[in-house]
Design a protein around this motif. Structure first.
Motif: not given
Lengths: 472, 971
Positions: B8, B36-38, B40, B44, B46, B49, B51-53
């Motif tokens: 991604q 930023v995206y999470g 995967d 389950a 949150v 999770w 996150f990547l900046a």
């Protein structure tokens, strides 16, 4: 302790300054409400030679060569007041500190820099806000003693310093919250920002608003996933949970749909959206979304778009033909993509001469790229391919592919140096490559000879070892 | 691993079109996370999770081992290195003048030959027919002699000059002045621009290749140009060794050098396989050398280009392949031993007309696909197909978020970092482009450099999955370190903020100070623009050595090591300790004093007060008040914050000013060699006559300081501490005994000197020189007699009313005796020294009471001297003012116009006029000093209060004009 104090102090000072700036700006804007202050979206820029001078041929040594030197913004100007001078010097100091990673010192300078918010002219003041936001958040991120509360406080203050930065800072704030693990706060931030309204928006602000919607949708998707996970664990079909899940789905859908219409790279959003659609069995819709994302010419040539489409088709169990078609397009875009090995095997399965030819091309193209140079898998495929072609008596296909490469592949793949390096890397690789080399170049090529030497050496060494063992 | 493409990518808008942003905000490198995206994770929850900046703010950092760079080679004596002075294009008339004056042969020779016959130098008889067409040289010489004056050479001959000009102006010059001026102007502009930005140096003329690595050291070879014109190519073996845990590069053996025809502009080094290829570019020639780990480098091949070559790159894939690009716009593939093979030709620039002939080319992940670049963008072109088949990798435009006016400066294929990554630098930013996903940059940094980065090095450190990019600029010598990670399995991520490395220019500050002219010399040498950078990465001990070449051939290096968490924490602890110290000092009772000195504390302390009592705002000066900040309100809002804020008198964290002795020694020897090299030039050998003083002053070698060694060291320590605190070193803080207090000398008693001369001098010191002479010569006898008479008369007159008046003043019981004392004193003085410094207050009083009679003033003022505490200066001023200003008013003078006396007076006044004039000005000054507006009441109050001796004066004045000034009777 002291450092915390500094950070605290500057959040506080910033607050003071922010209030003033806010007052001034609102006053200024009330008098000229239509004025578009975004320098970023000032399209009618006097730059550039871009398209207008296309016809004129360039002179070899033109009289006025365009010097690619940035304008010295930090330099002294002739009409500089003492105020500007001190703020310029202060900014330079902060920059120096930041570039040398002296965060504490920079924080102290920044405290003094807040006075630039008292700038009278609006553009300068906006610039000062921007600078303070950038520098302040950087220092707060890097400062050893900064706490989340400080950052939150700073972001809150900066948000209301002028209207231009609100959306950007809100978005940034929510990112920060996400990265520090405050998911719910981040959602709250984005929700607040979503409902923010201000008369006329610049193009940049409009884009930021779209991003905020999109991220809001994305976070809804993440909540949806967590709900999905918990409800599947419970498995007793709690109606309210499902209801909640559905609410998240709808929220996410609406926001993500919007952003996917705009050209850009939206990989995480697409993945999330398709995932949700698939869950609710809207395969048609998902396929449309993916096709749009991959084939719309307004979008950048994103290899991932094709990858998602291919994976979707694979998941759906669609025909190989369709899969091959998607992969071929991907291959045209990125001949060295790792999915090319899958394309190769798909083509092999179909088994016709044409597809074999294509498969060979795929393989050749893959090995043209230097990132596959040492890939055992690729060379094994090639070895297998050669065997297959021999069996099917289609060696002329190999000749065709080799024709354009015979002048450089030997130097690129089959030097004695490569033999040694490959041997050190993996013996398997060496053996695979030897088969290919002997087929393509001939048995007497450097690579094969070197391989034989290496093998002999290895044998000899093993002999010596076993001999020694026996002696013992 | 490199074959993978990120699953991604970070979300981004895709804009098209020309760049829209303007270069305004100079801080874009900082502050933002980007996108930023999470990840995967399949969880389950949150909270799980990750996150990547796009920009990871806290990345791993490199810390310099020492705060300054160190020289690697002794300096070569270069006769002249250009100073940083930029020539101005408007100087062309000056250059033209020089040309005409000093190169007259070149400027006028043709016309000179043609007109030769028509000038008469007086050498021989002129033929009759020639007389009409010949000009005599005598006039000409006279005319020429005036031309020596540079200011306005033609002024005396203005008319004739213009005539000559009309006659010959068009024809006399070999080169028409208009053309010459234009050309000179152009040349000067060009020179100026070359000084600011010399694009021929793009790529850098410093190369390094690795030969062998062991556990304790690393052996490589540095390729660098040497000699004044940088026209000798040196291959020099370098060993990086660990000394005291610090990696240091060291040269081994002697260099192998080859002379090259022209200044070496670029050195490009291929990867070390069996052998390594080294390409060298000069302006019109390109050469290639081959070296192996065992054998000496050998020259292989040379090509020459019609136009100036701008680029030479050695292939990372195929041995013996290079790319050459020249200003003609053609790019060639050069296989050693074969001729050049043209693969791309562009007349104009790729995407828009940037008016630049600069071209660049590089390799890509595919050995047959080449990168072709100019100032507007980068394209990949396949050299196998006949027709140009190309696609964009990068272009200046909105897609990559460029600013207007941005141009490509350098591109580099980062083969050793990621096989698909290209680094593109512009004036503002640096981009990492992935050739699999062209147009959109994977990473964008704002490098924050003052001049555009022309040199780049990339180091892939496999252990931490972080890639380090070092950018170097030419004119400002900056070195900036940027880091990123990813690009394979995960999207590429920026790590941390740009970091500035030290450069030779700034190192001078940390070196021992030298004699000014040497310091200047060294400074000039160190500010010479950079010509290339190289990096040596040693993975066994994780260290990075950055080398920088200057345009005069000096090489400086610095070593970086990863800043470990331990060291960071240690620094943090150190800082905390400092804090506690400052806290104590802050809470000490001296705080109030400090707050006056330090505006920052002032604000803090003030805000503290306000938390306690928000209503009152002390009218002290503070920054906040000056700038109109409404502090109380803000404080009310921020109360919870400020409460935590006890004291924060902050301290600067000292820069890592660690310079090892070895480095200092190196610098010392370097400076010595530089100095000696300077001295050896004959021009300076006999500049001035010197006298040897060695034998005249013997010095026993012992320190003359009375302090012991311990004391001196402790004193030094004290000094250092104090300097760190930025305060003042006082005697109390040291171990020294307090200095002796010298008594002030006794005031000079002029009365004790009886002789004339001493008296005269001491009187004239107070400005009474004239009076003294008058007194001495007896010129003022009549006046004195008159005065005495008047005095006596007045005494008689005042005796009556005074008795009556004294009744009204009940307080002054001893009044009569006081007055008697005064009058006796007056008479004493009057006898000896009639002019006295008497009229001390005359000017003052005359302004106070206009109606005061001269008689009265004179009398009253004679009381003054005894009680007067006025400075002598004032006294003298006033004294003389009376002499001048009051004399004409004097009724006795008016009444007795005695001619001879008057004459004498005139002489005297003429004689002393100068002194009087000066004094006059002084008088006016004093008048002004006690201005009219200053109410007489105030001054009289203060006077009367301060000096009770003035009592009689006020009484007498009141007595003389009782009727008028009744209102003041109360005093």
């Amino acid at each position: 302790m002291y450092a915390t104090c500094v950070t605290l102090k500057f959040t506080r000072r910033c607050g003071e300054a922010a209030r003033i700036a806010m007052d001034d700006i609102s006053a200024e804007w009330m008098t000229s409400p239509v004025r578009d202050c975004g320098s970023d979206n000032d399209v009618s820029n006097d730059d550039d030679d871009e398209d207008d001078e296309e016809e004129e041929p360039i002179r070899k040594r033109s009289k006025w060569p365009d010097l690619p030197i940035p304008a010295p913004w930090y330099g002294e100007t002739s009409k500089e007041t003492g105020f500007h001078r001190s703020s310029r010097l202060c900014l330079n100091q902060i920059r120096e500190c930041l570039l040398e990673h002296r965060w504490q010192e920079a924080a102290e300078y920044l405290i003094s820099y807040f006075q630039t918010l008292e700038e009278i002219s609006t553009p300068r003041q906006l610039l000062a806000t921007e600078i303070i936001f950038r520098l302040g958040s950087e220092i707060l991120h890097q400062h050893p003693n900064s706490k989340l509360e400080d950052v939150n406080h700073f972001f809150d203050l900066m948000k209301n310093t002028g209207v231009r930065g609100y959306l950007k800072i809100s978005l940034e704030h929510s990112f920060h919250l996400l990265l520090t693990g405050n998911f719910d706060d981040a959602v709250r931030q984005l929700t607040t920002a979503e409902s923010w309204r201000y008369g006329k928006q610049s193009a940049v602000q409009a884009d930021k608003m779209k991003l905020i919607h999109a991220y809001r949708g994305f976070l809804s998707y993440l909540s949806w996933i967590s709900k999905k996970g918990s409800s599947s664990e419970d498995d007793d079909g709690d109606v309210s949970a499902i209801q909640e899940m559905h609410t998240y789905f709808r929220q996410a859908c609406i926001s993500l749909q919007e952003i996917l219409k705009l050209p850009g790279v939206w990989d995480p959003f697409v993945v999330g959206y398709v995932n949700m659609l698939e869950f609710y069995n809207d395969h048609e819709g998902a396929l449309n979304v993916l096709k749009e994302y991959a084939y719309d010419s307004r979008f950048p040539p994103n290899p991932n778009a094709h990858v998602y489409l291919y994976r979707f088709l694979k998941r759906q169990g669609s025909t190989e033909k369709k899969q091959i078609r998607v992969l071929k397009i991907l291959g045209a875009l990125v001949p060295s993509h790792e999915l090319m090995l899958e394309l190769f095997s798909l083509l092999l399965e179909s088994g016709t001469e044409q597809s074999l030819k294509e498969a060979l091309d795929v393989l050749f193209n893959l090995l043209d790229d230097c990132s596959w140079k040492h890939s055992v898998a690729a060379w094994t495929c090639f070895r297998n391919m050669i065997k297959l072609l021999r069996r099917k008596k289609l060696k002329h296909l190999l000749e065709e592919g080799w024709e354009t490469r015979k002048d450089w592949w030997p130097a690129f793949h089959f030097r004695t140096y490569h033999a040694r390096a490959d041997f050190q890397l993996s013996r398997q690789l060496l053996l695979m490559k030897v088969v290919v080399a002997s087929t393509l170049v001939g048995n007497k090529c450097m690579y094969c000879r070197r391989k034989n030497e290496l093998e002999n050496e290895r044998e000899a060494r093993r002999m010596i070892k076993t001999h020694k063992k026996r002696k013992r | 691993m490199d074959s993978k493409f990120p699953d991604q990518l970070f979300p981004v808008f895709y804009y098209t079109g020309p760049p829209k942003k303007k270069a305004d905000c100079p801080v874009h490198a900082w502050g933002l996370h980007g996108h930023v995206y999470g990840n995967d994770s399949g969880s389950a929850e949150v909270a799980d999770w990750s996150f990547l900046a796009q920009r990871k703010v806290n990345g791993p950092t490199w810390a310099p081992v020492e705060s300054i760079v160190a020289p690697l080679l002794p300096p070569k004596s270069v006769n002249k290195w250009s100073s940083r002075h930029l020539p101005s294009a408007m100087d062309f008339p000056k250059h033209m003048q020089n040309f005409y004056l000093y190169k007259s042969e070149d400027a006028f020779s043709t016309m000179n030959h043609l007109l030769e016959d028509h000038f008469d130098f007086g050498s021989g008889e002129l033929k009759e027919c020639m007389k009409k067409t010949t000009v005599s040289m005598k006039n000409m010489e006279r005319f020429m002699s005036s031309a020596k004056f540079i200011k306005c050479p033609l002024k005396p001959f203005e008319k004739r000059a213009s005539l000559y000009n009309n006659l010959l102006g068009d024809v006399i010059h070999d080169i028409p002045p208009g053309l010459l001026g234009e050309l000179l102007y152009e040349e000067l502009t060009l020179q100026r621009e070359e000084k600011q930005f010399n694009e021929v140096a793009t790529g850098g003329a410093l190369g390094f290749f690795l030969i062998s690595t062991s556990n304790t050291s690393q052996e490589g070879c540095l390729v660098y140009p040497r000699k004044a014109a940088l026209n000798s190519l040196n291959f020099h073996k370098v060993v990086v060794e660990f000394q005291e845990n610090i990696p240091r590069p060291k040269f081994m053996n002697k260099p192998i050098n080859y002379g090259v025809n022209g200044t070496i502009r670029q050195v490009s080094v291929g990867p070390m396989e069996e052998s390594v290829y080294v390409g060298v570019r000069t302006d019109y020639n390109c050469g290639v050398w081959v070296a192996t780990s065992a054998q000496k480098p050998q020259p292989l091949d040379v090509v020459n280009t019609q136009e100036r070559a701008t680029c030479l790159t050695v292939s990372p894939h195929m041995p013996g392949e290079l790319l050459v690009a020249s200003e003609s716009g053609v790019a060639y593939l050069w296989t050693v031993g074969r001729s050049l093979q043209k693969f791309r030709e562009e007349e104009g620039n790729l995407y828009f007309n940037a008016k630049s002939p600069w071209r660049w080319c590089d390799f890509s992940a595919h050995p047959r696909v080449m990168l072709y670049a100019d100032r507007t963008g980068l394209e990949l072109s396949d050299i196998r197909s006949k027709e140009t088949c190309s696609h964009t990798v990068f272009r200046i435009g909105a897609t990559s978020g460029c600013k207007s006016g941005e141009r490509v400066i350098l591109s580099r294929y980062l083969c050793n970092v990621n096989t698909h990554h290209h680094l593109v630098t512009t004036q503002h930013s640096a981009y990492i482009m992935d050739e699999r996903f062209p147009c959109l940059p994977m990473i964008k940094w704002d490098h924050m450099m003052a001049s555009p980065p022309m040199f780049a090095q990339a180091v892939g450190t496999a252990s931490q999955h972080q890639n380090t990019v070092i950018l170097g600029s030419q004119s400002s010598q900056e070195l900036t370190l940027l880091q990123y990670s990813g690009g394979n399995a995960v999207a590429a991520q920026v790590l941390g903020a740009p970091q500035k490395l030290s450069c030779p220019m700034k190192s001078l500050a940390d070196l021992p100070v030298q004699i000014p002219h040497r310091q200047k010399n060294v400074q000039e040498r160190l500010t010479v623009p950079a010509a290339g950078i190289a990096s040596i990465y040693y993975d066994k001990e994780e260290s990075l050595c950055v080398l920088q070449l200057s345009e005069v051939g000096d090489i400086f290096y610095q070593t970086l090591r990863p800043a470990s968490q331990d060291s960071l924490q240690a620094a943090h602890k150190e800082m905390l300790n400092e804090d506690s110290v400052t806290e104590q000092s802050g809470s000490s009772p001296q705080e109030s004093q400090e707050s006056v000195n330090n505006p920052r504390t002032n604000i803090v302390s003030q805000s503290k007060c306000k938390i306690v009592s928000q209503s009152d705002c002390p009218p002290e000066t503070s920054d906040a008040r000056i700038h109109g900040i409404n502090e109380p309100c803000v404080n009310m809002i921020l109360n919870p914050l400020t409460e935590q804020e006890d004291v924060s008198l902050s301290k600067d964290i000292p820069r890592p000013a660690k310079v090892s002795k070895a480095t200092l020694l190196k610098w010392k020897s370097w400076l010595n060699v530089l100095r000696n090299g300077q001295r050896s030039t004959p021009r300076y050998s006999q500049l001035h006559w010197t006298l040897k003083t060695k034998d005249h002053f013997t010095f026993d070698g012992k320190p003359r300081d009375i302090l012991g060694k311990d004391q001196i060291t402790s004193l030094r320590n004290n000094m250092r501490e104090v300097m760190e605190k930025k305060s003042v070193l006082t005697c109390g803080a040291t171990s020294l005994s307090p200095p002796e207090v010298l008594p002030t000398p006794h005031p000079v008693d002029t009365q004790s000197w009886g002789d004339d001369l001493s008296q005269r001098l001491s009187v004239s010191w107070e400005g009474g020189w004239k009076d003294w002479w008058e007194e001495k010569l007896g010129l003022n006898r009549e006046k004195r007699i008159e005065e005495l008479r008047r005095k006596r008369r007045r005494l008689k007159r005042t005796r009556g009313p005074r008795v009556a008046l004294s009744g009204s003043f009940t307080t002054s019981a001893s009044y009569q005796s006081d007055l008697d004392g005064w009058s006796s004193a007056v008479s004493d003085f009057g006898g000896q020294d009639p002019d006295l410094d008497s009229s001390t207050f005359s000017g003052y009083l005359s302004t106070q009471e206009d109606s005061a009679e001269p008689e009265r003033t004179g009398r009253v003022l004679q009381h003054e001297p005894k009680g007067s505490k006025l400075s002598s200066e004032e006294k003298s001023n006033v004294t003389l003012s009376r002499n001048k200003a009051k004399m004409p008013k004097d009724p006795s003078q008016e009444g007795n116009p005695k001619a001879p006396k008057q004459l004498k007076q005139d002489y005297m006044s003429a004689l002393f006029s100068s002194q009087e004039e000066v004094v006059d000005a002084g008088t006016e000054g004093t008048d002004f000093f006690f201005p009219m507006s200053l109410s007489s009441q105030v001054s009289s109050i203060s006077n009367s209060q301060r000096k009770p001796s003035l009592g009689p004066f006020s009484q007498s004045s009141q007595s003389s004009k009782q009727g008028k000034k009744r209102a003041r009777m109360g005093f």
